[in-house]
Design an enzyme around this catalytic site. Structure first.
Site, PDB file in Angstrom:
ATOM      1  N   HIS A   1       0.882  -1.176   0.000  1.00 12.89           N
ATOM      2  CA  HIS A   1       0.000   0.000   0.000  1.00 12.89           C
ATOM      3  C   HIS A   1       0.909   1.212   0.000  1.00 12.89           C
ATOM      4  CE1 HIS A   1      -3.252   2.698   0.455  1.00 12.89           C
ATOM      5  NE2 HIS A   1      -2.880   3.100   1.652  1.00 12.89           N
TER       6      HIS A   1
ATOM      7  N   ASP B   1       1.217   4.960   0.004  1.00 10.21           N
ATOM      8  CA  ASP B   1       0.900   6.381   0.162  1.00 10.21           C
ATOM      9  C   ASP B   1       2.084   7.155  -0.406  1.00 10.21           C
ATOM     10  OD1 ASP B   1      -1.499   5.955   1.977  1.00 10.21           O
ATOM     11  OD2 ASP B   1       0.079   5.006   3.158  1.00 10.21           O
TER      12      ASP B   1
ATOM     13  N   ASP C   1      -7.714   1.729   1.796  1.00 11.64           N
ATOM     14  CA  ASP C   1      -7.631   2.586   2.982  1.00 11.64           C
ATOM     15  C   ASP C   1      -8.421   3.873   2.805  1.00 11.64           C
ATOM     16  OD1 ASP C   1      -6.860   3.270   5.525  1.00 11.64           O
ATOM     17  OD2 ASP C   1      -4.890   4.018   4.957  1.00 11.64           O
TER      18      ASP C   1
ATOM     19  N   HIS D   1      -5.731   9.939  -0.111  1.00  9.41           N
ATOM     20  CA  HIS D   1      -6.371  10.303   1.157  1.00  9.41           C
ATOM     21  C   HIS D   1      -5.431  11.040   2.103  1.00  9.41           C
ATOM     22  CE1 HIS D   1      -5.146   5.968   1.471  1.00  9.41           C
ATOM     23  NE2 HIS D   1      -4.488   6.437   2.492  1.00  9.41           N
TER      24      HIS D   1
END
Length: 927
Positions: free
Chosen positions: A20, A22, A132, A357
Site C-alpha cells: 500500500h 501512500d 484505505d 487520502h
C-alpha cells in the site's frame, strides 16, 4: 485460471502480495519516492530470479509506474515484461483517491486515466480497490459496474476501526467479510471487507515456531469473518518492502497445516474461487459506507476540515478543469479547433496527485502540503491557459458586428456560461479601453501621456439588442500588457484599463452572450423591474428574498415565495480542538463561544442596481491556544478521545469581516467571511438555524443527493456528528427548505439543538498529524489570512426539481469573460451548441473522447425516480447517431433521433433518453 482445488484440502489460503503506497504522508513525497524505487527494484529482481514468487499487486494505481520510471527509465522494458505476463498486476486507477473530498468527474478521470495508462503496459485489472479510503460514497457500485468491475475491496466504512487500525468485535452491518453492496440506483457489486486489515498476511514467518504461532492466530482471525473456506491474506502494508522469502514461508505453512491449501494468489483467482464456493447468502449493505454504525471516534471524518485551504484550492481546480476548461475546449472543437487532450490530461494528472487520502485529507506532515499548493497552482495554470485559448477561438467566431454602429470606441466582450443551466449573475472583467503597441515606435513617455488622456466619459454597457445594462466602471489607469501570437514574437503594449462589473442576464446553458462597452449620448440606464435592492438601513430585497441584519451581525432571511422566515443566520461559533488532523476533539465540559452576544460594526459597501452588499465586522476575543497539558498528552501519545487538555487563559483577537451580498437575480444571499487567524487548537463554524421539522437532511455527494439521518445510530458515542459534503447541504420539510452551498468547505453538522441548525466548518486548527506516532504539524494551525464563501438559498421543499440545487451547483462554477473586437462571425451574439431538458437531472460534464473524437456529455439523476433526458444540437454534421456510453466512454446502444417530441429545443437533431433512478447517464455524440 484458478488452480483446481485439492479435494483433500478443506480450506484454501489466498496470499496476495502487495504494497500500500501512500505517495506522501509521514514523510515528504521524495523520501517515500526513494523507498518506492528500492521496492520495485527488489520486486523485479525477485520476479527475474524464479517462478516461485508468483505475482504482485501494485496497489491499484498506475502512478506508481510513472514514479518508478521517473528515476529508473532504463527499467521500462523489464517492468513491462512482468506486467504483460501477469506477474505484476496494475490499475484500474491512476491514484488511490479519497472518495468524499474529490468530485465525481475527478473520480471518472481517475478511472479513465488509470485504464488508459495501464493499457500501455498490459491489461488493467478489474478490481475495485479501496484499501484505505476514508469511507466510500453511495454511487461506488454504479461507478464500478460502468467500468466493467463487479467487485469492491475496501478497508473502512462498515466495520469499526480505531487507533492504529484495531478492530471492534461487535456492531457489524454484514454477517461476513464478504457482502453485497447496493448503490442508490440498484447497482450491486460483491464487496470484500479487509476485516483484519490489508496487512493480515504481512511478514509471514519462515521458521517453524514463529510460523506455527502466526498461522494459529491468522487462520482463526480470517475464519471468524469469512463466508467460505476461501481465506484472504494480504501480504504487505504501508510502504512495506516485498517479502522475498515468501515461497519458503508458504512451504512452511503447508508443512504445518497439510489440510489447508496455501496459494500465492491474485485478486482475479481469489474472486473466482470465492464465487464458486459461495455457501451462504450474503448480507446486502446499501448506500454510503461511512462507519455510521460505530462509536464515531475512528471515522477520520474531520480530515474534511483539516487544512481547509487545500480543499478550497481543490474545489477551484476541479471546477476550472471539469466545468470550464473542458466545456470551452469542446465548444472550440465544434468550431474546428483541435481539442487539447494532452494538456488537459497533464492538468488532471497534476491535480489528481493531490487526491490520495493522506494528501487531500490534509493529514500529512507540513512538507507534503506545501508541495500540494504548488501542484494545485500548476494544474490551475494549465487550465487557465487552455481557457484563454478556447475563449479566444470561440470569440473570433462570434458575430459582434452588431456593435459597429457605436463607432470605433466600441469594446465588445463575451460572457460564457459553462454550467448546464441558463444563468444570470454578477460578473466582472478588466477591459482595455485603448492600447498602443511598443511596435508602433512611440516613446514610452508619449505612450503614457496618450493613455492617461484617454476619455472614458460618455460610455455605457449594452447587450446585443442595444439595451443599456447597469454597470460599475473602475478606472485602473495606465497598465502594461502583452500578446503572445502563435506566429510572432511577444507584442508588449501600454493600455488604459477599466474594471467593469455588471449583471449578465439569461446567458444560455453551455453558451455565450455578447455585450459591448460603447460611447453613447443616451446615458439613461434604468433597471428593467424598477426594483431598488436596498431596503431600509440594514436590509436588501429582490423579487425572491428579503434580508435584514441584526445588531449582532446575524441576519434574518425571508423567502418571499413561501413566506417562511429564517432567523439568527450567520452566527459564528468557536470551540477548542485538542484532536489532530484526522479527528476533532473538543475539550471536556467546554462551553462554545459565539458571536450572538457581540455587537457588530455594520455598514453598506455596495449599492447598485444589480447588487447590494453590507460589511459586518466582529472583534472577538478567543483563547490563544490549548493549555500546556496538550503538549504533554501529544508527546505521551494519549489517544485523542482520552485527552484532558483545556484552552489557554491567554486570548487573542479574531477580527471577522463578513460581506453579505444580494444580487438582483440571486435566488440566495451570498456570504464571504474573511479573517486573520492567530489562534491555535480551535475550530470556527458558521451557524444557520433552519427551524424546520425533519429527521433527515440531504447533501451533495458524488453523482448523488444523499439522504442522512439527523440523529446518529445508537452505537454512536462521539459528541460530534460532523460529516462530509461536497457542494451543499439541505434541510427541508414538506413546503420549505434551506440550502447552504459552499466553495471547498467539506465539513458540516446538523446540530441536535432543537432548531436543526446547519453548522459549516470554516477552519480547524491543530498541531499534529495523529495516527501511529507523534508528528508535529505546526502549519496545520493555519495561521494567517483566510477567506470563505457560502450561499444561503431558501426553497419550497422540492429542491431537486426547483431552482435551489441549480443555484447551488452554479455557485461552484466561475464565470468566464473575454474581451474581443468588432467583427463578423458564424455564431450569433447569444449562442449555445446544445439544449437539454430533464426534471431532476444535474449536468456534470462536456468533453471530447481522446480516441474517437466524439463529444461526451454526462448527467446524473438527483431523484430516486425515472426521469427523461431530452438532448438537442445543431452542431452535428454526421449521419452517425448519438449513443449511450459509460464512464469509460465506451460505445453502447445507439440513440435514435426523433422529431416527434412535445417541445423542439432546436431545429437540429434531438434525442430522448430515459434516466433511471439515481442513474449516471453518459451520451456520446459522433463528430
Amino acid at each position: 485460471m484458478t488452480e483446481q482445488k485439492d479435494k483433500r484440502k478443506t480450506k484454501r489460503a489466498h496470499i496476495i502480495s502487495h504494497t500500500h503506497w501512500d505517495r506522501e504522508w509521514y514523510l515528504p513525497y521524495e523520501k517515500h519516492h526513494m523507498r518506492l524505487v528500492q521496492l520495485v527494484d527488489s520486486l523485479l529482481d525477485e520476479l527475474d530470479e524464479g517462478a516461485d514468487y508468483k505475482s504482485f499487486y501494485l496497489d491499484g494505481q498506475t502512478i506508481i509506474i510513472d514514479d518508478y520510471l521517473q528515476v529508473r527509465p532504463e527499467q521500462k522494458e523489464r517492468l513491462e515484461k512482468h506486467i504483460r505476463n501477469g506477474r505484476i498486476v496494475i490499475g484500474p486507477w491512476y491514484i488511490l483517491q479519497d472518495a468524499f473530498l474529490t468530485s465525481g468527474e475527478a473520480n471518472v478521470r481517475n478511472m479513465q486515466v488509470g485504464h488508459r495508462d495501464a493499457k500501455r503496459y498490459g491489461t488493467p485489472s478489474k478490481i475495485g480497490y479501496f484499501p484505505d479510503t476514508f469511507g466510500l460514497v453511495g454511487q461506488t457500485p454504479q461507478l464500478m459496474l460502468q467500468s466493467g468491475i463487479d467487485n469492491v475491496f475496501f478497508g473502512r466504512g462498515v466495520k469499526p476501526t480505531g487507533f492504529n487500525n484495531t478492530v471492534s468485535d461487535e456492531g457489524y452491518e454484514s454477517s461476513f467479510s464478504e457482502l453485497m453492496w447496493e448503490g442508490p440506483d440498484g447497482s450491486k457489486v460483491l464487496g470484500v471487507l479487509f476485516a483484519n486489515w490489508y496487512s493480515n498476511g504481512n511478514e509471514i514467518p519462515v521458521d517453524e515456531a514463529s510460523a506455527r504461532k502466526f498461522w494459529e492466530t491468522k487462520l482463526a482471525d480470517a475464519e471468524k469473518y469469512a463466508s467460505t473456506n476461501e481465506l484472504l491474506y494480504m501480504n504487505g502494508c504501508d510502504h512495506q518492502p516485498i517479502q522475498r522469502d515468501l515461497p519458503e514461508a508458504i512451504r512452511m505453512a503447508e508443512q504445518l497445516h497439510p489440510d489447508i491449501e496455501f496459494v500465492h494468489s491474485n485478486f482475479p483467482d481469489y474472486l473466482t474461487a470465492l464465487k464458486e464456493s459461495a455457501e451462504h447468502e450474503l448480507s446486502t449493505v446499501k448506500g454510503e459506507l461511512r462507519s455510521q454504525r460505530t462509536d464515531g471516534w475512528g471515522t477520520l471524518v474531520n480530515t474534511a476540515s483539516a487544512r481547509v485551504y487545500l480543499k478550497q484550492m481543490n474545489q477551484l481546480g476541479q471546477a476550472m478543469l471539469e466545468k470550464v476548461a473542458e466545456p470551452l475546449a469542446s465548444y472550440a472543437h465544434l468550431l474546428g479547433h483541435a481539442y487539447p487532450h494532452d494538456q488537459l490530461t497533464y492538468a488532471w494528472k497534476t491535480l489528481m496527485q493531490n487526491h490520495p487520502h493522506d494528501s487531500i485529507c490534509g493529514c500529512s506532515v507540513d512538507e507534503v502540503h506545501r508541495e500540494m499548493v504548488t501542484r494545485f497552482e500548476k494544474s490551475r495554470h494549465v487550465a487557465e491557459a487552455m481557457i484563454e485559448e478556447s475563449t479566444s477561438q470561440i470569440a473570433a467566431s462570434v458575430d459582434t458586428s452588431i456593435f459597429a454602429s457605436y463607432g470605433e470606441d466600441a469594446r465588445p466582450l463575451i460572457t460564457f456560461n459553462t454550467t448546464g443551466w441558463e444563468r444570470s449573475g454578477v460578473v466582472q472583467i478588466e477591459l482595455d479601453a485603448a492600447r498602443i503597441y511598443f511596435r508602433d515606435g512611440m516613446s514610452l513617455e508619449d505612450m503614457a501621456a496618450r493613455m492617461n488622456n484617454v476619455d472614458l466619459s460618455g460610455r455605457v454597457l449594452v447587450d446585443e439588442k442595444g439595451a443599456h445594462v447597469p454597470c460599475t466602471v473602475e478606472d485602473l489607469g495606465l497598465q502594461f500588457g502583452y500578446d503572445l501570437p502563435d506566429d510572432r514574437f511577444r507584442q508588449p503594449y501600454s493600455c488604459r484599463r477599466v474594471r467593469i462589473t455588471f449583471e449578465a442576464g439569461n446567458v444560455p446553458a453551455l453558451g455565450l452572450k455578447a455585450y459591448s462597452w460603447v460611447r453613447s449620448e443616451d446615458q439613461d440606464v434604468s433597471v428593467s423591474n424598477g426594483f431598488a435592492l436596498r431596503s431600509g438601513e440594514r436590509g436588501m430585497e429582490n423579487e425572491y428574498i428579503a434580508v435584514t441584519i441584526a445588531d449582532n451581525g446575524s441576519f434574518t432571511l425571508k423567502d418571499k415565495r413561501t413566506g417562511r422566515t429564517y432567523q439568527d443566520l450567520g452566527v459564528y461559533e468557536n470551540v477548542g480542538d485538542i484532536g489532530n488532523e484526522y479527528m476533532f476533539k473538543q475539550p471536556e465540559n467546554e462551553a462554545a463561544l459565539t458571536t450572538k452576544e457581540l455587537t457588530a460594526g455594520i455598514q453598506i459597501i455596495e449599492d447598485t442596481p444589480y447588487r447590494v452588499s453590507y460589511e459586518i465586522l466582529h472583534d472577538w476575543e478567543i483563547p490563544a491556544s490549548a493549555d500546556e497539558v496538550l503538549d504533554r498528552e501529544q508527546r505521551e501519545l494519549i489517544y485523542y478521545p482520552y485527552r484532558k487538555a483545556q484552552r489557554s487563559k491567554q486570548t487573542t483577537t479574531l477580527r471577522i469581516r463578513t460581506i453579505l451580498s444580494l444580487s438582483r437575480s440571486g435566488k440566495g444571499v451570498q456570504v464571504q467571511t474573511t479573517f486573520n487567524n492567530q489562534a491555535k487548537d480551535h475550530r470556527v463554524r458558521a451557524l444557520f438555524p433552519t427551524d424546520l421539522a425533519t429527521a433527515v437532511h440531504h447533501l451533495d455527494s458524488m453523482f448523488e443527493i444523499a439522504t442522512r439521518d439527523n440523529v446518529p445510530a445508537p452505537e454512536w458515542q462521539n459528541p460530534s456528528n460532523t460529516q462530509h459534503q461536497q457542494s451543499f447541504v439541505n434541510v427541508s420539510e414538506e413546503q420549505a427548505g434551506l440550502v447552504v452551498a459552499n466553495l471547498g468547505l467539506n465539513e458540516y453538522e446538523v446540530l441536535q439543538d432543537g432548531r436543526n441548525t446547519i453548522a459549516v466548518t470554516l477552519l480547524r486548527a491543530v498541531g499534529e498529524l495523529g495516527d501511529w506516532g507523534l508528528f508535529p504539524t505546526p502549519e496545520a494551525q493555519c495561521l494567517g489570512e483566510h477567506s470563505f464563501q457560502m450561499e444561503i438559498i431558501p426553497h419550497d421543499g422540492s429542491s431537486a426539481s426547483s431552482d435551489a440545487y441549480i443555484e447551488a451547483y452554479q455557485f461552484q462554477v466561475p464565470w468566464t469573460l473575454v474581451q474581443t473586437d468588432v467583427h463578423s462571425g458564424t455564431l450569433s451574439s447569444t449562442h449555445t451548441p446544445f439544449a437539454w431538458q430533464g426534471e431532476g437531472l444535474a449536468f456534470s460534464s462536456l468533453k471530447v473522447n481522446e480516441e474517437s473524437g466524439d463529444l461526451m456529455m454526462r448527467w446524473y439523476n438527483m431523484k430516486p425516480d425515472t426521469s427523461l433526458l431530452t438532448l438537442a444540437t445543431n452542431e452535428l454534421d454526421t449521419n452517425e447517431e448519438a449513443y449511450k456510453s459509460n464512464i469509460l466512454e465506451e460505445k453502447g446502444e445507439k440513440l435514435v433521433s426523433s422529431s416527434n417530441v412535445s417541445t423542439k429545443l432546436f431545429n437540429g437533431k434531438e434525442w430522448s433518453i430515459p434516466a433511471g433512478p439515481c442513474e449516471i447517464v453518459t451520451v456520446g455524440l459522433p463528430r
